[in-house]
Design an enzyme around this catalytic site. Structure first.
Site, PDB file in Angstrom:
ATOM      1  N   GLY A 189       0.837  -1.195   0.000  1.00  0.00           N
ATOM      2  CA  GLY A 189       0.000   0.000   0.000  1.00  0.00           C
ATOM      3  C   GLY A 189       0.869   1.241   0.000  1.00  0.00           C
ATOM      4  O   GLY A 189       0.497   2.277   0.552  1.00  0.00           O
TER       5      GLY A 189
ATOM      6  N   TYR B 214     -15.510  -1.410   8.212  1.00  0.00           N
ATOM      7  CA  TYR B 214     -14.099  -1.041   8.401  1.00  0.00           C
ATOM      8  C   TYR B 214     -13.709  -1.199   9.872  1.00  0.00           C
ATOM      9  O   TYR B 214     -12.686  -1.827  10.197  1.00  0.00           O
ATOM     10  CB  TYR B 214     -13.912   0.412   7.942  1.00  0.00           C
ATOM     11  CG  TYR B 214     -12.555   1.018   8.217  1.00  0.00           C
ATOM     12  CD1 TYR B 214     -11.414   0.571   7.553  1.00  0.00           C
ATOM     13  CD2 TYR B 214     -12.421   2.076   9.124  1.00  0.00           C
ATOM     14  CE1 TYR B 214     -10.174   1.155   7.796  1.00  0.00           C
ATOM     15  CE2 TYR B 214     -11.198   2.663   9.363  1.00  0.00           C
ATOM     16  CZ  TYR B 214     -10.078   2.200   8.705  1.00  0.00           C
ATOM     17  OH  TYR B 214      -8.868   2.792   8.952  1.00  0.00           O
TER      18      TYR B 214
HETATM   19  N1  SER Z   1      -9.423   7.998   8.694  1.00  0.00           N
HETATM   20  C1  SER Z   1     -10.153   6.772   8.741  1.00  0.00           C
HETATM   21  C2  SER Z   1     -11.510   6.916   8.188  1.00  0.00           C
HETATM   22  O1  SER Z   1     -12.044   7.999   8.283  1.00  0.00           O
HETATM   23  C3  SER Z   1     -10.271   6.300  10.162  1.00  0.00           C
HETATM   24  O2  SER Z   1      -9.284   5.377  10.393  1.00  0.00           O
HETATM   25  O3  SER Z   1     -12.064   5.984   7.711  1.00  0.00           O
END
Ligand code: SER
Length: 306
Positions: free
Chosen positions: A8, A138
């Site tokens: 990445g 996520y």
């Molecule tokens: N910056 C990330 C997001 O907003 C959080 O880990 O998904």
């Protein structure tokens, strides 16, 4: 010097981490890999991080002993394709953990996030050990990944290290698909249009960090003696926290006439489920973490470069 691989490497964190690692360890010792390699510099390779045999072949061929696995689909994009987000975020982690378990790697870095917390987590002064009930795919992948890291540490002695990054603010490479991205978009819009429409409401406080701090935290954690690390999952790390209204005011102070309005969308609910301010006592105690950028320093730096 042990060779290192960043998966990445073309992303928001990867771009700056590769540069920092190369400055520390020598250009030739740090491999950069991403799906596309056009923006990377040698040594680099176009590589699909979900392709276990391709990753393994590179590691074996180059004698790589350390991997920073940064591939992930972030919170907002993940909600649009939950199955893909889950598969990508977990597959890429297991590929690296399994290589470490087999003894191919000495050390692994994997990022977690404030997204691993949820609506019943205490939102102010969020402690290291607390309720974690993430509501995004996520966040679920980050919390699950943290527990898998702990499992591999405890069962197989894998040296995997992790940080719960807050929203990361940078100007070198754009972020993609995060809920905290408004705090970067706002600077580009300020320069371009003198105004910004925020997808989060004015009072939405979130933990944030300048990328330079995030990179320093990462290098510091990875350099710390193993015996000093007491957290088995992922370390809380904090720097600043602010709301869209506070950030807009800081920009307007430097750019009179800058205007903001608000049109919250589905990302508001995500932000509402996250902490507002993190307690990072363990990181400070175990490996000496201290941030350098407060809100003013962060805004000055962003405005100087955008
Ligand atoms: N910056 C990330 C997001 O907003 C959080 O880990 O998904």
């Amino acid at each position: 010097m042990n060779k290192v691989l960043v998966l990445g490497a073309g992303g928001q964190i990867g771009t700056e981490l590769v540069a920092a690692l190369r400055a520390e360890r020598g250009q030739e010792n740090v491999w950069a890999a991403d799906l596309r390699a056009d923006a990377l510099t040698a040594p680099c390779v176009a590589l699909d991080a979900t392709d276990a045999s391709a990753v393994r072949a590179l590691v074996e061929r180059e004698g790589i002993r350390e991997i920073y696995q940064l591939v992930a689909m972030l919170s907002a994009t993940g909600e649009k394709m939950p199955d893909k987000a889950w598969a990508l975020n977990m597959d890429t982690l297991f590929i690296v953990l399994d290589m470490a378990k087999e003894g191919l790697l000495d050390r692994v870095f994997w990022p977690s996030s404030i997204a691993a917390f949820g609506p019943t987590t205490p939102r102010l002064g969020t402690p290291q050990y607390t309720v974690m009930d993430p509501t995004t795919v996520y966040g679920v992948s980050k919390l699950s990944g943290e527990l898998w890291c702990q499992y591999y540490r405890q069962k197989f002695g894998v040296d995997v290290r992790s940080l719960r990054y807050p929203g990361l603010i940078s100007w070198k490479t754009p972020p993609g698909g995060g809920t905290t991205d408004y705090a970067i978009d706002i600077f580009h819009a300020a320069r371009r249009d003198g105004r910004y429409t925020s997808f989060l409401g004015p009072e939405t406080r979130l933990p944030m960090m300048h990328m330079e701090d995030a990179i320093r935290a990462t290098l510091q954690l990875m350099a710390a003696p193993k015996e000093s690390l007491t957290v088995q999952t992922s370390y809380n790390v904090a720097a600043v926290d602010f709301t869209p209204a506070e950030l807009a005011a800081a920009i307007a102070k430097r750019m009179p006439g800058f205007a903001i309005d608000y049109a919250p969308d589905f990302r508001q609910a995500i932000a509402n489920s996250w902490p507002q301010r993190i307690d990072d006592a363990e990181a400070r105690r175990d490996w000496g973490w201290t941030p350098r950028y407060d809100l003013d320093a962060l805004v000055d730096d962003m405005m100087a470069h955008i």
